[in-house]
Design an enzyme around this catalytic site. Structure first.
Site, PDB file in Angstrom:
ATOM      1  N   ALA A  13       0.824  -1.212   0.000  1.00 33.77           N
ATOM      2  CA  ALA A  13       0.000   0.000   0.000  1.00 33.77           C
ATOM      3  C   ALA A  13       0.857   1.261   0.000  1.00 33.77           C
ATOM      4  CB  ALA A  13      -0.910  -0.001   1.225  1.00 33.77           C
ATOM      5  N   GLY A  15       2.183   2.683  -2.787  1.00 34.05           N
ATOM      6  CA  GLY A  15       2.079   3.444  -4.035  1.00 34.05           C
ATOM      7  C   GLY A  15       1.431   4.803  -3.765  1.00 34.05           C
ATOM      8  N   ARG A  19      -3.357   9.125  -9.385  1.00 35.24           N
ATOM      9  CA  ARG A  19      -4.505   9.304 -10.286  1.00 35.24           C
ATOM     10  C   ARG A  19      -5.847   9.413  -9.556  1.00 35.24           C
ATOM     11  NH1 ARG A  19      -4.722   5.175 -14.782  1.00 35.24           N
ATOM     12  NH2 ARG A  19      -3.388   3.829 -13.520  1.00 35.24           N
ATOM     13  N   ASN A 231      -7.438   2.553  -9.632  1.00 34.15           N
ATOM     14  CA  ASN A 231      -6.387   3.561  -9.780  1.00 34.15           C
ATOM     15  C   ASN A 231      -6.980   4.957  -9.919  1.00 34.15           C
ATOM     16  OD1 ASN A 231      -4.053   1.768  -9.891  1.00 34.15           O
ATOM     17  ND2 ASN A 231      -4.988   1.031 -11.778  1.00 34.15           N
ATOM     18  N   ARG A 320     -30.227   7.152  12.472  1.00 32.44           N
ATOM     19  CA  ARG A 320     -28.807   7.447  12.687  1.00 32.44           C
ATOM     20  C   ARG A 320     -28.221   6.516  13.742  1.00 32.44           C
ATOM     21  NH1 ARG A 320     -28.900  13.510  14.018  1.00 32.44           N
ATOM     22  NH2 ARG A 320     -26.707  13.045  14.454  1.00 32.44           N
TER      23      ARG A 320
HETATM   24  C1  UD1 Z   1       1.716  -4.730 -11.203  1.00 28.05           C
HETATM   25  C2  UD1 Z   1       2.568  -5.865 -11.805  1.00 28.05           C
HETATM   26  C3  UD1 Z   1       1.902  -6.379 -13.082  1.00 28.05           C
HETATM   27  C4  UD1 Z   1       0.479  -6.853 -12.748  1.00 28.05           C
HETATM   28  C5  UD1 Z   1      -0.302  -5.705 -12.112  1.00 28.05           C
HETATM   29  C6  UD1 Z   1      -1.642  -6.174 -11.663  1.00 28.05           C
HETATM   30  C7  UD1 Z   1       4.868  -5.435 -11.215  1.00 28.05           C
HETATM   31  C8  UD1 Z   1       6.189  -4.952 -11.670  1.00 28.05           C
HETATM   32  N1  UD1 Z   1       3.884  -5.376 -12.100  1.00 28.05           N
HETATM   33  O1  UD1 Z   1       1.737  -3.642 -12.117  1.00 28.05           O
HETATM   34  O2  UD1 Z   1       2.636  -7.456 -13.602  1.00 28.05           O
HETATM   35  O3  UD1 Z   1      -0.146  -7.333 -13.929  1.00 28.05           O
HETATM   36  O4  UD1 Z   1       0.387  -5.204 -10.961  1.00 28.05           O
HETATM   37  O5  UD1 Z   1      -2.378  -5.088 -11.156  1.00 28.05           O
HETATM   38  O6  UD1 Z   1       4.740  -5.874 -10.087  1.00 28.05           O
HETATM   39  N2  UD1 Z   1       3.414  -0.593  -4.575  1.00 28.05           N
HETATM   40  C9  UD1 Z   1       4.151  -0.346  -3.438  1.00 28.05           C
HETATM   41  N3  UD1 Z   1       5.411   0.125  -3.556  1.00 28.05           N
HETATM   42  C10 UD1 Z   1       5.981   0.367  -4.771  1.00 28.05           C
HETATM   43  C11 UD1 Z   1       5.221   0.113  -5.922  1.00 28.05           C
HETATM   44  C12 UD1 Z   1       3.939  -0.368  -5.797  1.00 28.05           C
HETATM   45  O7  UD1 Z   1       3.675  -0.550  -2.326  1.00 28.05           O
HETATM   46  O8  UD1 Z   1       7.145   0.790  -4.781  1.00 28.05           O
HETATM   47  C13 UD1 Z   1       2.045  -1.104  -4.440  1.00 28.05           C
HETATM   48  C14 UD1 Z   1       1.003  -0.134  -4.958  1.00 28.05           C
HETATM   49  O9  UD1 Z   1       0.500   0.646  -3.895  1.00 28.05           O
HETATM   50  C15 UD1 Z   1      -0.075  -1.054  -5.521  1.00 28.05           C
HETATM   51  C16 UD1 Z   1       0.693  -2.297  -5.938  1.00 28.05           C
HETATM   52  O10 UD1 Z   1       1.920  -2.243  -5.248  1.00 28.05           O
HETATM   53  O11 UD1 Z   1      -1.008  -1.427  -4.545  1.00 28.05           O
HETATM   54  C17 UD1 Z   1       0.872  -2.426  -7.430  1.00 28.05           C
HETATM   55  O12 UD1 Z   1       1.663  -1.372  -7.904  1.00 28.05           O
HETATM   56  P1  UD1 Z   1       1.428  -0.714  -9.314  1.00 28.05           P
HETATM   57  O13 UD1 Z   1       2.469   0.294  -9.522  1.00 28.05           O
HETATM   58  O14 UD1 Z   1       0.021  -0.312  -9.458  1.00 28.05           O
HETATM   59  O15 UD1 Z   1       1.730  -1.965 -10.274  1.00 28.05           O
HETATM   60  P2  UD1 Z   1       1.207  -2.157 -11.744  1.00 28.05           P
HETATM   61  O16 UD1 Z   1       1.895  -1.226 -12.651  1.00 28.05           O
HETATM   62  O17 UD1 Z   1      -0.260  -2.141 -11.739  1.00 28.05           O
HETATM   63 CA    CA Z   2      -2.104  -0.937 -10.385  1.00 29.07          CA
END
Ligand code: UD1
Ligand code: CA
Length: 442
Positions: A13, A15, A19, A231, A320
């Site tokens: 969590a 990220g 968006r 997202n 309520r």
């Molecule tokens: C990721 C996967 C992709 C998959 C997709 C499914 C990778 C490299 N790619 O892509 O293969 O099909 O999910 O939805 O894993 N997060 C962190 N720290 C970070 C980066 C992300 O906690 O440094 C968390 C984000 O909050 C999110 C999740 O990891 O909940 C996924 O990250 P996101 O950047 O959305 O990955 P995708 O590009 O969707």
């Molecule tokens: Ca995602």
């Protein structure tokens, strides 16, 4: 099975969720009345573990923790990718002996059954050190594509940014849910680098790393509906719609009639009994329990309320938090109730506010009655006994007690207690002068 293998769950969590365009961390946006991460936590707990860890960012951790305590939050100082995020949990993974499950905090629709089946399939497959839950989306754009060998083992997961045109045609994609055998995982995570087009540490590098370590990677398929994440606010609304469909179906399966299901909004924790009728356009907030044989009429808004058996509410009622309606209570149109118990068979049928009160069984609160519970500074209690009659347009200034069987004349403004069986009338007397109006006209 989780009963044999201990399960550690890591929820990502950290990220930024840019968006969503929000000051609120993405995972705290609500669906069905509660934060997305609360749904994820509940599902994780349903797998029979308390070893749950949340990876958050330095900026969102404090807010997220309020909803995820007592589970430990681990801080990812910089969002360097999903591989890096899971690596942050190495401190706990290194102590784990069983299976590690990785979930996203913004993927609230997975069911306990789907995840349990996935974990079981992974644990039964003794060659596999990793499991990646797969899906077949209509449009695979943006997802990691899973390359498999003849036996169905995953050999590579290719991120959109790294994929060739040919690889982009692969329609088996990764959902984001992963499980792993804990003992070798810490070392595998340490071997992920950021030598790719995004400069991120991809969790999806793991299959090749495990393969080099003589472990394989299994996959099983997940129903598409469960894989949705949010997202954007538009996607959040899609998740809400899916969740509402699920909750409505559950209510109907349990014996409630929803005349127009698409206009009834429920929460994950809404409890609805048998032979309940819910008319169109009813909204349930959190903490609502509806007993058997209740009838909720159109356009009612209900939160934090318990309705026992045979209660009739609405149309246009507002209940309520702290409302308790015992058997056969009737709350009619334009009535607001807060922090109040109505005893068996009591009624408030029209245009009334009852707050911080206790209303005894079989009492009748007339139209336009107001409990004046607030003096501008403090809230005070109104106690109404059993079988009390409160005439229309009465103003009850709390603290006040109307004992059993008291009778309040319409239009009274009362600030004194009324004894059992007494009549109270507190309004100015009418003055009537015969012929006065006729004379005035002349
Ligand atoms: C990721 C996967 C992709 C998959 C997709 C499914 C990778 C490299 N790619 O892509 O293969 O099909 O999910 O939805 O894993 N997060 C962190 N720290 C970070 C980066 C992300 O906690 O440094 C968390 C984000 O909050 C999110 C999740 O990891 O909940 C996924 O990250 P996101 O950047 O959305 O990955 P995708 O590009 O969707
Ligand atoms: Ca995602």
């Amino acid at each position: 099975m989780t009963a044999q293998n201990s399960l550690t769950v890591i929820i990502l969590a950290a990220g930024q969720g840019t968006r969503m365009r929000s000051a609120l961390p993405k995972v705290l946006h609500h669906i069905a009345g509660e934060p997305m991460i609360t749904h994820v936590l509940r599902t994780a707990e349903s797998l029979g573990t308390k070893d749950i860890y949340i990876v958050a960012s330095p900026t969102n951790a404090a807010m997220i923790e309020k909803h995820t305590a007592p589970y430990t939050t681990l801080i990812q100082e910089e969002a360097l990718g999903t591989g890096h995020a899971v690596k942050i949990a190495s401190v706990v993974i290194s102590k784990a002996t069983g299976t590690v499950l990785v979930l996203y905090g913004d993927g609230p629709l997975y069911t306990s059954e789907t995840l349990q089946d996935f974990i079981t399939a992974f644990e039964e497959n003794t060659d596999a050190g990793l499991g990646f839950l797969g899906m077949n989306p209509d449009d695979p754009t943006g997802y990691g594509r899973m390359q498999t060998d003849k036996e169905g083992y995953v050999t590579r997961i290719i991120e959109e940014k790294e994929a060739s045109d040919g690889e982009k045609k692969i329609d088996l994609c990764w959902t984001g849910v992963m499980c792993a055998y804990a003992p070798p995982l810490v070392e595998w995570l340490a071997n992920i680098n950021n030598d790719n087009n995004k400069g991120e540490y991809y969790l999806t590098d793991l299959p090749e790393i495990a393969l080099n370590d003589h472990f394989s990677t299994m996959t099983s398929l997940c129903p598409m509906d469960e894989t949705l994440g949010a997202n954007t606010r538009a996607e959040l609304a899609e998740l809400e719609a899916k969740m509402q469909d699920k909750l409505r179906a559950k209510a109907m399966k349990n014996g409630a009639t929803l005349i127009d299901p698409n206009t009834v909004y429920l929460c994950e924790d809404t409890e609805i009994g048998k032979d309940v009728i819910i008319e169109p356009n009813v909204f349930f907030g959190t903490g609502v329990k509806i007993g058997d044989n209740c009838h909720i009429k159109a356009f009612s808004h209900i939160e934090g309320a318990t309705l026992e058996t045979g209660v009739v509410v609405g149309p246009f009622a507002r209940l309520r938090p702290g409302t308790v309606l015992k058997d056969n209570v009737k709350i009619g149109n334009f009535v607001e109730v807060k922090n109040t118990t109505f005893g068996k068979g009591a009624k408030a049928n029209h245009l009334t506010y009852v707050g911080d009160a206790d209303v005894g069984a079989e009492s009748n609160i007339g139209a336009g009655t107001i409990t004046c519970n607030y003096d501008g500074k403090n809230k005070h209690k109104t106690t109404i006994g059993e079988g009390v009659f409160v005439g229309s347009n009465s103003t009850l200034i709390a603290p006040i007690t109307l004992e059993d069987g008291a009778y309040i004349g319409a239009g009274s403004t009362l600030s004194k207690n009324v004894a059992s069986g007494a009549l109270a009338v507190a309004r100015s007397r009418a003055i009537i002068k015969d012929g006065w109006a006729t004379r005035k006209k002349k």
